[in-house]
Write an enzyme that holds these catalytic residues in place. Structure first.
Site, PDB file in Angstrom:
ATOM      1  N   HIS A 181     -11.020 -66.821  81.910  1.00 50.07           N
ATOM      2  CA  HIS A 181     -11.249 -66.013  83.111  1.00 50.07           C
ATOM      3  C   HIS A 181     -11.655 -66.927  84.262  1.00 50.07           C
ATOM      4  CE1 HIS A 181     -11.945 -62.732  85.653  1.00 50.07           C
ATOM      5  NE2 HIS A 181     -12.759 -61.987  84.917  1.00 50.07           N
ATOM      6  N   HIS A 184     -12.097 -63.398  90.188  1.00 47.76           N
ATOM      7  CA  HIS A 184     -13.009 -62.320  90.564  1.00 47.76           C
ATOM      8  C   HIS A 184     -14.439 -62.748  90.860  1.00 47.76           C
ATOM      9  CE1 HIS A 184      -9.999 -59.647  88.184  1.00 47.76           C
ATOM     10  NE2 HIS A 184      -9.526 -60.031  89.372  1.00 47.76           N
ATOM     11  N   TYR A 186     -16.338 -64.906  89.383  1.00 46.95           N
ATOM     12  CA  TYR A 186     -17.168 -65.345  88.276  1.00 46.95           C
ATOM     13  C   TYR A 186     -17.221 -66.875  88.256  1.00 46.95           C
ATOM     14  CZ  TYR A 186     -16.891 -60.405  87.225  1.00 46.95           C
ATOM     15  OH  TYR A 186     -16.967 -59.037  87.324  1.00 46.95           O
TER      16      TYR A 186
END
Length: 359
Positions: A181, A184, A186
């Site tokens: 990931h 977004h 993060y």
């Protein structure tokens, strides 16, 4: 044959169709005690329904590589063996339905330690099961979030190791695809973007420095992830800022770097790193970013974002804008979307014997 229902091969793995489930947090794990971060009956029923509905690949929601990497105390985790055993229950069922099980490995960075979204999602402290967030730089996400602790070089190395350990556990849990990931807002996205990365060491400043952490994570995961299994990377293709942020040009450049480091597919999303920015949403609004990467590089791409209609999804693939579509909210609304789309487009999906009366 419908392009949406053609099998897709990456490395030695064949995914039965191009209808894939995007990672979507359920915020439903136990927040403390021996079962912290482990999936439960809710998670099993949630993912099992989409597998029975014909989804070709299910990417299990953002699963934290450490307790401090969770968005909320209720997130899934993959930092211990108890979590692995509980995840095996899910992967076994997905495989039994012909669905490929994938998992998104994540660290929430400066956007961690928040309350449940349906309780407002505000930051929480240690007195409410929270903790001190960390980030690329001591810059809060917005005025409501606390100032994160800037990671030291040694701590960055520790997080890289946590991603590698999580990948080993994901393999043990039965997953066939891992996704890192990097989107977004993060942790990894926080290092990539100059909006959130103000470091002056080897991990900040130039493009090469800002992508260093992400590529170190990719290399560490690729080293332990088997050669015959695909590795994905989710990216926010733009911060949606006119200047001073991560851009579509950066994404195209980074896609080539990721491919060279062993990434097999770029899962193209946008946004999430800048609070309050205006995002012009609409049907398929993120597809052009995926299409640009696909046109400019040799890295396969997945498109996501308000893809709801079978003909819309078919057109994205037929036009060569992406290699697969990832559905989010639409699969929350309709677990059997893939089976419905197959009927409309003349494709084929596996139907459980118990559901043959529905065909």
């Amino acid at each position: 044959m419908s392009a949406l229902f053609e099998p897709y091969r990456l490395r030695d793995l064949t995914i039965p169709n191009r209808v894939w489930m995007a990672p979507m947090c359920q915020y439903s794990a136990t927040p403390e005690g021996p079962e912290t971060g482990a999936p439960n009956d809710w998670h099993f029923a949630h993912y099992a329904a989409r597998a029975a509905g014909g989804t070709g690949l299910i990417l299990v929601e953002a699963t934290a590589v450490s307790p401090e990497g969770r968005i909320t105390p209720y997130d899934l985790g993959i930092w211990n063996d108890a979590q692995v055993e509980a995840l095996r229950r899910i992967t076994r069922f997905l495989v039994s339905q012909g669905t490929i099980p994938g998992i998104q490995l994540a660290h929430a960075g400066r956007k961690s330690s928040t309350d449940l979204p349906w309780e407002g999602g505000a930051p929480i402290g240690p007195d409410a099961l929270g903790w001190q967030p960390v980030g690329a730089s001591p810059l809060p996400f917005d005025e409501k979030h606390p100032v994160p602790t800037e990671l030291t070089a040694d701590q960055i190395s520790d997080v890289v190791g946590q991603f590698a350990d999580a990948a080993r556990r994901a393999l043990d849990a039965g997953f066939e695809i891992a996704e890192i990931h990097g989107a977004h807002g993060y942790l990894i996205n926080g290092f990539l973007s100059p909006h959130s990365n103000h470091r002056t060491d080897a991990y900040g400043g130039s493009y090469e420095n800002r992508v260093r952490f992400a590529l170190e994570v990719v290399d560490a995961v690729r080293e332990v992830w088997p050669e015959d299994k695909p590795l994905f990377f989710r990216i926010s293709a733009t911060d949606w800022l006119a200047d001073g942020g991560w851009s579509a040009d950066d994404t195209v450049r980074f896609a080539a770097d990721l491919h060279a480091h062993g990434i097999d597919l770029l899962d193209v999303s946008t946004g999430g790193n800048v609070s309050g920015v205006r995002i012009p949403t609409g049907p398929g609004y993120q597809v052009p970013f995926a299409a640009r990467v696909k046109a400019a590089t040799s890295l396969p791409v997945g498109a996501v974002g308000m893809i709801t209609d079978p003909e819309q999804a078919e057109k994205i693939l037929a036009n060569g804008e992406a290699d697969a579509v990832l559905l989010g909210r639409e699969l929350l609304r309709n677990p059997s979307w893939a089976r419905q789309a197959a009927r409309e487009l003349g494709g084929e999906v596996r139907v459980p014997n118990q559901y043959h009366r529905s065909v």
